[in-house]
Design a protein around this motif. Sequence first.
Motif, PDB file in Angstrom:
ATOM      1  N   ARG A  50       1.081  -1.348  -0.026  1.00 51.27           N
ATOM      2  CA  ARG A  50       0.180   0.176   0.582  1.00 51.27           C
ATOM      3  C   ARG A  50       0.361   1.683  -0.080  1.00 51.27           C
ATOM      4  O   ARG A  50       0.747   2.270  -0.963  1.00 51.27           O
ATOM      5  N   GLN A  51       2.006   1.440   0.424  1.00 48.02           N
ATOM      6  CA  GLN A  51       2.872   2.625   0.706  1.00 48.02           C
ATOM      7  C   GLN A  51       3.460   2.706  -0.719  1.00 48.02           C
ATOM      8  O   GLN A  51       3.735   3.584  -1.233  1.00 48.02           O
ATOM      9  N   ARG A  52       3.635   1.455  -1.702  1.00 49.85           N
ATOM     10  CA  ARG A  52       4.452   1.598  -2.642  1.00 49.85           C
ATOM     11  C   ARG A  52       3.715   2.466  -3.541  1.00 49.85           C
ATOM     12  O   ARG A  52       3.611   3.254  -4.912  1.00 49.85           O
ATOM     13  N   ILE A  53       2.074   1.835  -3.987  1.00 46.51           N
ATOM     14  CA  ILE A  53       0.718   2.077  -4.667  1.00 46.51           C
ATOM     15  C   ILE A  53       1.016   3.900  -4.226  1.00 46.51           C
ATOM     16  O   ILE A  53       0.689   4.057  -5.124  1.00 46.51           O
ATOM     17  N   VAL A  54       0.753   4.447  -2.900  1.00 44.64           N
ATOM     18  CA  VAL A  54       0.367   5.365  -2.661  1.00 44.64           C
ATOM     19  C   VAL A  54       1.390   6.354  -3.267  1.00 44.64           C
ATOM     20  O   VAL A  54       1.268   7.371  -4.020  1.00 44.64           O
ATOM     21  N   VAL A  58       0.887   9.921  -6.324  1.00 42.38           N
ATOM     22  CA  VAL A  58       1.040  10.607  -5.981  1.00 42.38           C
ATOM     23  C   VAL A  58       2.107  11.007  -7.026  1.00 42.38           C
ATOM     24  O   VAL A  58       2.286  12.527  -7.939  1.00 42.38           O
ATOM     25  N   ALA A  59       3.065  10.323  -7.210  1.00 45.57           N
ATOM     26  CA  ALA A  59       4.097  10.103  -8.181  1.00 45.57           C
ATOM     27  C   ALA A  59       3.819  10.888  -9.705  1.00 45.57           C
ATOM     28  O   ALA A  59       4.008  11.390 -10.540  1.00 45.57           O
ATOM     29  N   GLU A  60       3.045  10.321  -9.686  1.00 44.80           N
ATOM     30  CA  GLU A  60       1.698   9.377 -11.282  1.00 44.80           C
ATOM     31  C   GLU A  60       1.538  11.388 -11.806  1.00 44.80           C
ATOM     32  O   GLU A  60       1.591  11.892 -11.500  1.00 44.80           O
ATOM     33  N   ARG A  61       0.746  12.121  -9.948  1.00 48.03           N
ATOM     34  CA  ARG A  61      -0.163  12.958 -10.673  1.00 48.03           C
ATOM     35  C   ARG A  61       1.482  14.312 -10.603  1.00 48.03           C
ATOM     36  O   ARG A  61       0.497  15.379 -10.791  1.00 48.03           O
TER      37      ARG A  61
END
Length: 369
Positions: A50-54, A58-61
Amino acid sequence: MKAIAFSGTLDPITNGHMWVIGEARALADEVIVFLSENPFKKPLFPAEDRQRIVERSVAERGWTNVRVIVVRGDYTARAAKRHGIDYLIRGIRNTADFDYENLIQQANVDVLHGAKTIFVMPPRDLGSVSSSFVRGLQGPVGWHWMTRQFIPGPAYQEWVLAWLRTEWRALWPGEDQWFERLTGPTAYGGPDRPYHNLDHLVHGLTEIRIWAENTGSTPEDMAVLKKAFWFHDAVYIHGPQEVSNEEASARLWLGSGLPDARADEVAALIRATDHFQTEAINHPLKPAMLGADLAILGQDPQQYDSYAAAIRQEYAVVPDPVYREHRTRALRTLRDKAARAELFTDAWFASLYSERARENLERELHSLE
């Protein structure tokens, strides 16, 4: 404000959570996402995932001022204070949310002497989006199309891979090297596959499970179908080649070394998905295999249009006049089969998709002619 914190299990993170994080960025120079781990909940994803997904979301944006910290064995309001943060931010979707969050806020301040809470109201289109709502969508045909609307891209990608891994291990426990290969960039996970990709795998495997549940199929037959579907588009190459993609995929399966007493049957079903050269292949599961592969034709118009657009993307190098000619020819063949009630020869798939498929094919043909 120097820093503000947002907390939750974020299992998975939704577009609603992302909206709250975006609001937090407007209030402070830095946003800390405290990702809580609740030992009494069975998570969809472990905390580290979940940490990696978040972080990916946020990096994607392009949000460079957001950090993610996993909190174990502590209250997030108290953890925030330890990090020098005086305020948490929470999204409030309705009055029930407010009553609950207000109680938590009072306990945070009065009992824990932790951070105070700022409440924000999400826009109407995010008002009903929660992690539990999104998790509840999994299961029926099309669940992946539904969930995709409510979660950021990285969360969706991780969810699909986790789901596919569970499916794979039910068929071939301990054989993950082939899972990595088939879901990787040289096969269904490749960037040049707008349609014949991981989504296509999820859709077909779900169709097969629902078919089996509704037709009384044996677990053994369902497994044979699923194995064939895993490999049926493993090789997908545009342009001239010595053998068809389906034949190459069947040979890849037979050479994989994956254990199966019915390997030749699996290969026959893979070859059967060459929809224009299948008459010589006979197998009692062939109608179901073709039904799962062609089920996209009978989806609602919006989903069908997305499929048609994705097919065009896969042939982006083909000039438009040439593509229209070949696509029209293929669609007419499929439409004529539909008119003769031969497109779906399995009774279950025919009852679900025949009429809608004919309408979709006619509509796309009209757009091309």
